[in-house]
Design an enzyme around this catalytic site. Structure first.
Site, mmCIF file in Angstrom:
data_model
loop_
_atom_site.group_PDB
_atom_site.id
_atom_site.type_symbol
_atom_site.label_atom_id
_atom_site.label_comp_id
_atom_site.label_asym_id
_atom_site.label_seq_id
_atom_site.Cartn_x
_atom_site.Cartn_y
_atom_site.Cartn_z
ATOM 1 N N CYS A 294 1.033 -1.270 -0.073
ATOM 2 C CA CYS A 294 -0.106 -0.107 -0.025
ATOM 3 C C CYS A 294 0.919 1.214 0.011
ATOM 4 C CB CYS A 294 -0.937 -0.007 1.135
ATOM 5 S SG CYS A 294 -2.362 1.137 0.971
ATOM 6 N N HIS B 236 -3.627 -5.578 1.043
ATOM 7 C CA HIS B 236 -3.151 -5.852 2.131
ATOM 8 C C HIS B 236 -2.954 -7.297 2.867
ATOM 9 C CE1 HIS B 236 -2.581 -1.603 3.635
ATOM 10 N NE2 HIS B 236 -3.689 -1.552 2.899
ATOM 11 N N GLU C 92 -1.098 -8.564 4.754
ATOM 12 C CA GLU C 92 -1.162 -8.657 6.326
ATOM 13 C C GLU C 92 -2.421 -8.692 7.114
ATOM 14 O OE1 GLU C 92 -0.788 -6.101 4.569
ATOM 15 O OE2 GLU C 92 -1.085 -4.341 5.844
#
Lengths: 796, 262
Positions: free
Chosen positions: B95, B216, B218
């Protein structure tokens, strides 16, 4: 640099002129008390002193209305003296409920409850109404910024983990010609507020995952912006203390002339000239606040400071004044880091410049603290010392410019005695038969579509998607759920400790429309709704705490205050009945608008926001509101009554009605407890609470969120009284009701489990997109598709 | 010895904790390091095998997303960064980190020595911040982070400036070198949430060792992060793997570092 304010010789008129022109918002009685105090000192106060007193004594800071004695009268009842709404109704509820997991209530900047072996949770909701009316973007952004600092200023500092935001605006289709003078259009306020909260919350990296947006014409001049924050704090960092000799250290942004008089400004009504008061609105810088969080949490974990509080209303004056309340403090204003030169001492002292925290640092820890701040590129400035003088002493370039006794500052405020009257309103009797309301054998397809499309019910996806709700990586139930991730979740669930299955549920309840019938019922319904939302995703009453946020009109007017008494009483009654304690709260009063040319005066609907927080032992047990599988049964849980006063169904037909949903907490508690148990045993595939628009809207939302139709019959609805009218069954907003989806394999177990609780089978989930409902007599009263319903709901 | 991952932080970084968690779960030894500590040589980049630039709003995304951090890295960490790339070590930017890598020129990249920006991540075509889950198609690429990743992955995006765009020449080079790692699986809004050219969601450099993406991974470390996990049939919920589909990206990096960089 410092002015003496001539009050010793002033008469009452002059005292009030000083209060008004100085924007002090002090009453005559308060001015006289100050006059008498300085009379004994045989000197006039300085501007620094009188400003400090005005901030400390403001409604915003001290909550006079909730603490003062109220003489309350209600038709047909003996007059009653209430010795403080807060202690009588809010605090007492929490004390009586006495949950062992309440760690700190009402004393710190936020309430604290236990989470797991290592951490506690802090939760606070605040309002930023007046600033948002004048400057929506800055007002809302600093609203969320401020409440985040409340978490950071609780105990020795909590890590912010979740934001919740609830807004009340005027009608988006308000014609420009009908806009009250000097007010912004609701659409502009809406857009600015959303952008403000979005930009601040997203930049801070805090998920905004819960909220609501309401519309009512009476919010046009006084929009409401509730901002809330949940924080995570180590269990051994929840207490603070200050010792004489500790240094007064400011961390974060520099001090400028912005936001002066915020506390006193928000303790007054708005009028059509308020828009020119630009300087009372603060300027936000979320990255500065993020840096403060980064630096302070490291300093906290190394135990470098003993106490912390945020600079909110009143700036340094209230931060240092509060921290040193028990011992004393001296500050040297010329040491404060300024944005620009030219500020008078009182301006430095009062400025509400954002992103500043004050901490009490033992001198031996200063170097290590400064090292952390340097590494995080955050400014930290020592500008005073806590003392044992019991005085608040303010110096500027070596001269004393303010010298106040802590005792007078914090306990000298004369508490007013206020009068309150409650008279139930009489709304026109519903001319039901003429308008096709309450008549059998009609089609309600259009009504259902119209309800789904009404601004208060319609999808808020366009707003929700602008908020980052996934940051921090712990979100497990999003605000939008279902097969296309666009159904309205009852609450959000997050896991603040990554790697753990322990969850936090955050939900809210708010029903200002019922206030038009009875604020008692409005408050009761807000609590019931917040709790329903918690239960609907898998939470339990046993582990739920509440926050109360009252937004009211001018409490100096007996009728407004009467409504406040009704609502506060409901808070006590319902919270104790459900066993859910209040842990923190706030009030924002004087939400009124005065047209200075016509003298016209308007108050907002009496609005109570209840926010709920619940600890969930295992997120695996969470459920969402979208239907899952065709063939499953849809049950309604909880009795329906003919309670449509203040309902959205009446609203779209132009009625208010006189029968708002009553509260039956005994019944409601049993229902919620039993349902929680069913959900936690895995017998419930989906669950949605019945609120705005009743069973009809709840069923439609579950169906289109899950992507399947439904086939339902209203004769399955358990009722607490005889109801013949299909529309009443479908759209009544009675409390303590849910729709649940049960798999055939669990049907028997579920029914046995629910024995003794009112429930009934409404029908099934179908494998087509058809959404059909048969009335009591078996006649088809709703016949449409989930696609039609969904597009109505999304067309906002 | 476990590979060491440095999670870079600065003012406005805000996905650092979950990125750190991802690398820990993947088996790396991790450190959250403020860029000030690299600039002051308090921490030595050369001690690490993996550099992660997490999401957030570095320096408020003032001027444009990621630009200030990119400038800071290029000019204050010049040698360390060059050496890191020349040593064939791994860099991931997620990002805001992707925005930074593109603005440093490390992506799309043209060999280690050139640090010139050749593409950009512009304002979303919707002109607003978008937080939503999107389907991604995994492409054939040399990217070491995506070895064995499923053909279709579901991950969240949350950004206002994610529209990947570059001159036609750069785009065709990316295609020719198989540098496109992820594409938004369905053309058009909202699954392509930002209007990226060729639906590009993530790219790597020609070596496959520098990887940037807007989604994302994560945020999808456990199955409970999936926005529809409650829709899984009940009888399989307890039995299914608890791992989220994002974790494999970090595991790949750690495995690669274990085998090649220690």
């Amino acid at each position: 640099m410092v002015k003496e304010i001539e009050i010793l010789t002033a008469d009452d008129a002059e005292l009030m002129r000083i209060s008004r022109e100085g924007m002090l918002s002090l009453s005559l009685n308060e001015m006289q008390t100050i006059q008498a105090h300085f009379g004994t000192l045989e000197r006039n106060p300085t501007d620094v002193e009188i400003e400090t007193i005005a901030q400390t004594w403001s409604e915003h800071c001290v909550h006079k209305t909730f603490k003062s004695t109220i003489l309350y009268s209600e038709e047909g009842k003996a007059p009653e003296q209430i010795d403080g709404l807060f202690s009588t109704f809010i605090q007492r509820a929490t004390e009586e409920i006495a949950k062992p997991w309440c760690v700190s209530v009402f004393s710190d900047n936020a309430g604290i409850i236990e989470f797991d072996e290592q951490f506690n949770l802090v939760f606070k909701v605040e309002t930023h109404n007046h600033p948002s009316a004048i400057e929506p973007y800055g007002g809302a952004g600093t609203g969320i910024g401020g409440v985040i600092r409340d978490s950071l200023g609780t105990g020795l500092g909590a890590k912010p983990i979740l934001n919740t935001d609830v807004f009340c605006f005027g009608m988006p289709d308000t014609p420009y010609t009908q806009l009250p003078k000097g007010t912004l259009h609701p659409k502009r306020v809406f857009k600015g507020v959303v952008a403000g909260v979005r930009d601040y919350g997203n930049r801070m990296g805090i998920p905004t995952a819960n909220g609501a947006i309401l519309f009512d014409a009476r919010y046009t001049a006084n929009p409401l912006v509730f901002c809330g924050n949940v924080g995570l704090i180590p269990r051994n960092r929840c207490e603070k203390s200050v010792e004489p000799g500790d240094l007064v250290v400011a961390i974060g942004g520099q001090t400028g002339r912005d936001g002066i008089h915020g506390a006193t400004f928000s303790s007054a009504e708005l009028d059509d000239t308020s828009e020119s008061l630009g300087s009372v609105v603060q300027i936000g810088n979320p990255i500065m606040e993020k840096k403060i969080v980064d630096a302070l949490l490291q300093a906290r974990d190394r135990n470098l400071y003993r106490s912390i509080t945020d600079c909110g209303a009143g700036g340094f004056s209230s931060a240092v004044g509060e921290m040193g309340e028990e011992i004393g403090a001296e500050v040297h204003l010329e040491r404060v880091s300024l944005k620009y030169e030219g500020l008078a001492p009182w301006e430095i002292w009062l400025s509400e410049a954002q992103e500043r925290m004050v901490i009490a640092v033992p001198p031996e820890n200063l170097d290590e603290l400064m090292e952390i701040c340097a590494a995080e590129v955050v400014e930290a400035t020592v500008f005073g010392t806590f003392t044992d003088t019991q005085r608040l002493q303010v110096f500027y370039e070596g001269t004393i410019v303010g010298d106040l006794e802590m005792e007078f500052l914090h306990h000298g405020l004369p508490m007013p005695v206020k009068e309150a009257v409650w008279e139930p309103p009489k709304h026109p009797d519903m001319a039901s038969r003429d308008r096709g309301i309450g008549v059998e054998n009609l089609s309600y397809t259009k009504d259902l579509e119209q309800l789904l499309a009404s601004p208060n019910i319609a999808s808020k996806e366009s707003v929700i998607r602008q908020y980052d709700h996934g940051v921090q990586g712990g979100m497990v139930i999003n605000p939008l759920v279902g097969v296309e991730n666009d159904g309205p979740s009852d609450a959000c669930v997050t896991t603040p400790v990554l790697g753990s299955r322990k969850g936090v549920i955050v939900a809210n309840g708010i029903n200002p429309k019922y206030s038009d019938v009875d604020p008692y019922l409005s408050a009761a319904a807000a609590i019931d709704e917040a709790l329903r939302n918690v239960v609907a995703v898998g939470g339990t009453l046993e582990k739920t705490a509440l926050l109360d946020n009252f937004c009211w009109g001018n409490p100096d007017k007996p009728d407004r205050l009467g409504e406040l008494v009704r609502a506060a009483r409901a808070c006590y009654d319902i919270a104790t009945a459900y066993g859910t304690p209040f842990i923190s709260g706030k009030d924002s009063l004087y939400n009124e608008y005065r047209d200075t040319t016509t003298g016209e005066q308007r108050a907002i609907p009496s609005t109570l926001l209840i926010s709920a927080i619940c600890v969930m032992p295992d997120i695996q047990n969470a459920v969402t509101m979208d239907v899952k599988t065709p063939g499953n049964f849809i049950y309604v849980v909880g009795n329906t009554y003919a309670e449509l006063g203040g309902s959205h169904y009446f609203n779209i037909h132009g009625f208010v009605g006189n029968t708002a949903p009553a509260i039956r907490p005994g019944e409601g508690k049993l229902t919620m407890e039993r349902l929680s148990a069913a959900i936690n045993r895995g017998w419930v595939r989906s669950c949605h609470d019945c609120s705005e628009g009743g069973i009809g809207v709840a069923a439609a939302e579950m169906a289109f969120a899950g992507g399947y139709g439904m086939s339902l019959r209203l004769d399955g609805i358990p009722t607490g009284e005889d109801i013949d009218a299909d529309d009443f069954l479908l759209f009544s907003e009675s409390n303590s009701r849910f729709l649940v989806e049960i798999e055939p394999q669990h049907q028997q177990t579920y029914q046995n489990h629910m024995a003794g609780i009112p429930f009934g089978c409404l029908g099934t989930v179908s494998d087509t997109s058809e959404f059909v409902i048969k009335g009591k007599s078996g006649r088809l009263i709703v016949e449409t598709s989930i696609h039609t319903l969904k597009s109505a709901w999304q067309d906002f | 010895m476990a590979p060491k991952a440095l999670i870079l932080r600065t003012a406005g970084t805000n996905c650092d904790a979950e990125t750190d968690m991802a690398f820990q779960l993947a088996g790396a030894e991790t450190a959250l390091v403020h860029i000030q500590h690299l600039i002051s040589d308090k921490v030595n980049l050369a001690d690490y095998q993996i550099l992660a630039i997490p999401g957030g709003f570095s320096y408020g995304d003032d001027i444009a997303a990621g630009i200030l951090l990119a400038v800071e890295m290029k000019h204050k960490l010049t040698d360390a960064l060059h050496r890191f790339v020349e040593d064939g070590k791994l860099i991931i930017g997620i990002c805001n980190g992707f925005q930074v890598l593109v603005r440093t020129g490390l992506l799309p990249g043209n060999g280690a020595s050139e640090m010139a920006q050749r593409a950009t991540l512009a304002m979303n075509t919707s002109a607003k911040f978008e937080c939503r889950w999107v389907d991604l198609e995994t492409q054939e690429s040399p990217c070491v982070f995506t070895t064995g990743v499923k053909a279709r992955v579901y991950l969240p995006v949350a950004h206002a400036e994610g529209r990947f765009t570059a001159p036609a020449k750069v785009l065709s080079e990316l295609e020719a070198n198989n540098q496109v790692v992820f594409r938004y699986a369905e053309n058009g809004y909202p699954n392509n949430p930002n209007g990226s050219d060729s639906d590009i969601a993530g790219i790597c450099d020609a070596t496959g060792k520098i990887f940037g993406l807007m989604p994302h991974p994560e945020r999808f470390l456990t199955k409970w992060n999936h926005p529809r996990w409650t829709r899984n049939p009940t009888n399989t919920q307890e039995n299914s793997s608890e791992e989220g589909d994002g974790l494999v990206i970090f595991k790949n990096a750690v495995h690669y570092a274990e085998s090649n960089l220690l």
